[in-house]
Every structure is written in structure tokens, then in C-alpha cells.
Design a protein around this motif. Sequence first.
Motif, mmCIF file in Angstrom:
data_model
loop_
_atom_site.group_PDB
_atom_site.id
_atom_site.type_symbol
_atom_site.label_atom_id
_atom_site.label_comp_id
_atom_site.label_asym_id
_atom_site.label_seq_id
_atom_site.Cartn_x
_atom_site.Cartn_y
_atom_site.Cartn_z
ATOM 1 N N UNK A 130 -57.862 80.171 14.946
ATOM 2 C CA UNK A 130 -56.815 79.465 15.810
ATOM 3 C C UNK A 130 -57.717 78.042 16.080
ATOM 4 N N UNK A 131 -58.968 77.980 15.906
ATOM 5 C CA UNK A 131 -59.525 76.513 15.868
ATOM 6 C C UNK A 131 -59.117 75.780 14.732
ATOM 7 N N UNK A 132 -58.913 76.651 13.634
ATOM 8 C CA UNK A 132 -58.452 75.559 12.527
ATOM 9 C C UNK A 132 -57.004 75.192 12.712
ATOM 10 N N UNK A 133 -56.186 76.136 13.216
ATOM 11 C CA UNK A 133 -54.754 75.713 13.530
ATOM 12 C C UNK A 133 -54.645 74.588 14.600
ATOM 13 N N UNK A 134 -55.553 74.648 15.760
ATOM 14 C CA UNK A 134 -55.459 73.505 16.452
ATOM 15 C C UNK A 134 -55.880 72.333 15.818
ATOM 16 N N UNK A 135 -56.857 72.353 15.080
ATOM 17 C CA UNK A 135 -57.425 71.247 14.588
ATOM 18 C C UNK A 135 -56.327 70.438 13.549
ATOM 19 N N UNK A 136 -55.364 71.270 12.947
ATOM 20 C CA UNK A 136 -54.616 70.934 12.016
ATOM 21 C C UNK A 136 -53.417 70.277 12.707
ATOM 22 N N UNK A 137 -52.844 70.777 13.949
ATOM 23 C CA UNK A 137 -51.954 70.500 14.736
ATOM 24 C C UNK A 137 -52.457 69.167 15.206
ATOM 25 N N UNK A 138 -53.691 68.790 15.818
ATOM 26 C CA UNK A 138 -53.910 67.549 16.417
ATOM 27 C C UNK A 138 -54.149 66.602 15.387
ATOM 28 N N UNK A 139 -54.559 66.999 14.290
ATOM 29 C CA UNK A 139 -54.780 66.096 13.066
ATOM 30 C C UNK A 139 -53.289 65.421 12.645
ATOM 31 N N UNK A 140 -52.291 66.473 12.632
ATOM 32 C CA UNK A 140 -51.137 66.012 12.280
ATOM 33 C C UNK A 140 -50.282 64.883 13.238
ATOM 34 N N UNK A 141 -50.855 65.184 14.565
ATOM 35 C CA UNK A 141 -50.189 64.653 15.639
ATOM 36 C C UNK A 141 -50.878 63.101 15.448
ATOM 37 N N UNK A 142 -52.275 62.899 15.210
ATOM 38 C CA UNK A 142 -52.951 61.869 15.049
ATOM 39 C C UNK A 142 -52.320 60.804 13.975
ATOM 40 N N UNK A 143 -51.977 61.417 13.004
ATOM 41 C CA UNK A 143 -51.460 60.705 11.850
ATOM 42 C C UNK A 143 -49.905 60.162 11.970
ATOM 43 N N UNK A 144 -49.440 61.050 12.638
ATOM 44 C CA UNK A 144 -48.264 60.563 13.178
ATOM 45 C C UNK A 144 -48.098 59.394 14.110
ATOM 46 N N UNK A 145 -48.927 59.368 14.897
ATOM 47 C CA UNK A 145 -49.241 58.070 15.729
ATOM 48 C C UNK A 145 -49.408 56.692 14.813
ATOM 49 N N UNK A 146 -50.603 57.040 13.956
ATOM 50 C CA UNK A 146 -50.929 55.822 13.193
ATOM 51 C C UNK A 146 -49.951 55.325 12.071
ATOM 52 N N UNK A 147 -49.200 56.306 11.480
ATOM 53 C CA UNK A 147 -48.455 56.009 10.446
ATOM 54 C C UNK A 147 -46.840 55.697 11.285
ATOM 55 N N UNK A 148 -46.025 56.055 10.465
ATOM 56 C CA UNK A 148 -44.547 55.818 11.129
ATOM 57 C C UNK A 148 -44.387 56.962 11.899
ATOM 58 N N UNK A 149 -43.512 56.808 12.823
ATOM 59 C CA UNK A 149 -43.126 57.504 13.772
ATOM 60 C C UNK A 149 -42.179 58.846 13.052
ATOM 61 N N UNK A 150 -42.894 60.038 13.028
ATOM 62 C CA UNK A 150 -42.163 61.000 12.634
ATOM 63 C C UNK A 150 -41.839 61.958 13.844
ATOM 64 N N UNK A 151 -40.484 62.621 13.954
ATOM 65 C CA UNK A 151 -40.293 63.051 15.069
ATOM 66 C C UNK A 151 -41.253 64.505 15.263
ATOM 67 N N UNK A 152 -41.828 64.440 16.261
ATOM 68 C CA UNK A 152 -43.017 65.535 16.675
ATOM 69 C C UNK A 152 -42.322 66.727 17.012
ATOM 70 N N UNK A 153 -42.871 67.792 16.895
ATOM 71 C CA UNK A 153 -42.311 69.056 16.951
ATOM 72 C C UNK A 153 -42.168 69.226 18.594
ATOM 73 N N UNK A 154 -41.123 69.702 19.142
ATOM 74 C CA UNK A 154 -41.275 69.941 20.488
ATOM 75 C C UNK A 154 -42.322 70.788 20.988
ATOM 76 N N UNK A 155 -42.604 70.251 22.067
ATOM 77 C CA UNK A 155 -44.071 70.760 22.925
ATOM 78 C C UNK A 155 -43.893 72.345 22.885
#
Length: 247
Positions: A130-155
Motif C-alpha cells: 500500500x505504501x508503494x502504491x500510494x507513493x506511485x500515485x503521488x509521484x505520478x501526480x507530481x509529475x503531471x503538475x510539473x510536465x504537461x497537464x495530463x487528465x488526472x484520474x478522477x478522485x
Amino acid sequence: MDSDASSTCSRSSSPELAVDSSFFSNKVFQAYCTDRETGQPRSEKPSQNTGSGGKSPTHADLSKDDLQDLRLKVNSRERKRMHDLNQAMDGLREVMPYAQGPSVRKLSKISTLLLARNYILMLSSSLEEMKKLVGDVYGARGQSHSARRVPAAPASQLQLLSLAPSLHSLVGSTPQHTTMPTVGQTPHSPPSAGYLGFPAPPLPSLLKDPLHLSSGYRHFPGMPCPCSLCQPLPASTASLHSLSMGK
DNA sequence: TAGGCCATCTGGTCCT
DNA sequence: AGGACCAGATGGCCTA
């Protein structure tokens, strides 16, 4: 709760104290008394200060009654200690992911300990995943903010993603406190983990192989599965699995 | 009936 | 010294 099982079970794990009857009917104690009466001490060494005016009475100085009282006291303490130990064991049984009820036989002590160990390993594994997955999710979100705006997964989907492991854990590990016996379970056969909702391994293999528990996820259609069947075990988990119960 | 599990007693050892 | 802890012995109960 399960301590009630001792009363419903065919045998009591902690029978109420019957100090006098059980103790005085004990053959060992009777032999002990006989030895004392015949003046043939069982094991005590001859004491040098017997009757030599010692300051405090040693065991050899004690009268037969005093010695008997002492033995009763020691036995009672030991009995209480073992009862406390059994209570703790019952408490452990209550939180184990195992069918419980009047018609289900109690886990033996050794089974309880082995299952508890594997349960802890499984929970640790789930937590790491679970920790790993949460880390992956938040990592992906950080990247999407810094790079081009990718439609984020719905909450809701994010929640599902992060909840998936805990769903697995909940489904697979919530202690069953109902008294419903497991399907195909005879009243006196050892309880199986079949209530978990998936084909459970037989108890012996469950007790021997921790991986059986960690692979016991329920797979939801369409939901990403982080379980160890679908993904390699994290290194930390692998090291956990290599833990031994050595003293 | 054999084997598993358990409670109890008991003596030894260690700790406070 | 007294208590906690431990392991061995013993006997009872239950199940396959």
C-alpha cells in the motif's frame, strides 16, 4: 469471547480451580506425602543448619503442614500463571482471521502461534504494498503538475486505487466473529479459512507457508491488483518472509 | 487404540 | 527470600 469457547468446547482449556480435590488426589502429591511420612526425602539435600538455630527457617525446617502450604501456594501461582497465558492465547485467537464459534474447534496453541506469525507477515506485506502504491500515485501526480497537464484520474478512481490493497486486506483478513461455520466444515473438523471468500489453502500449508496468506487476495474485475501474485514481492517483504521463528 | 492436545504438578534456575 | 519462568513428567480427554 473465545474464552467462552472453553465452556462450549468439549474440553475446557482453563478449568476452574479445583485446588483441593485435584491436588490432593494427585498421585505425585500423595507419593510426596508418603515420602515425607516415611522419612524418605525425595530430593532435598540434608541440611546442615537443621535444628542448629538458624535465623530463618529453611525448607527442611518447615513442618509438614508448612511445606504443604508452601507447595500449594507455588502450585496455585503456577496455575494462575498458566491461566493468564491461556487468556492471552484466547485474546490472540479472537483477532486471528479465523472462523470462530461454538461449533468450531479452537485453534491449538501451536497453530495459533504459527497462524499469528503468518498473519503478521501478511499484514506487513499489505502495508508495504500500500505504501508503494500510494507513493506511485503521488509521484505520478507530481509529475503531471510539473510536465504537461495530463487528465488526472478522477478522485474516486484514485481512492479506489489506493484502497485496493486495503480492500484486499479487509476482505482477506477481517476476523470473523460470526458463529457461522465454514462451508463444508464439520463441527469438529479443524476450521478452514474458506470464509475469506477465496479457496483457502489447507491449514497445514497455511501454517507452514506464509506466502499462502499473502497470495490470498480476492481479485476484483477491472481493478488494478497490487497483490504479490500479480507483482513481485518488494525486497523488504521478501526479507520479512525469510524471518524465522528461531528463539 | 494410538496419537495429539491440554492441565497440572514439580524441581530447577534466574531475577528483583 | 520470594516470585517468575521454564521444562519434564504424568494423566485425562478427544478424535481418527
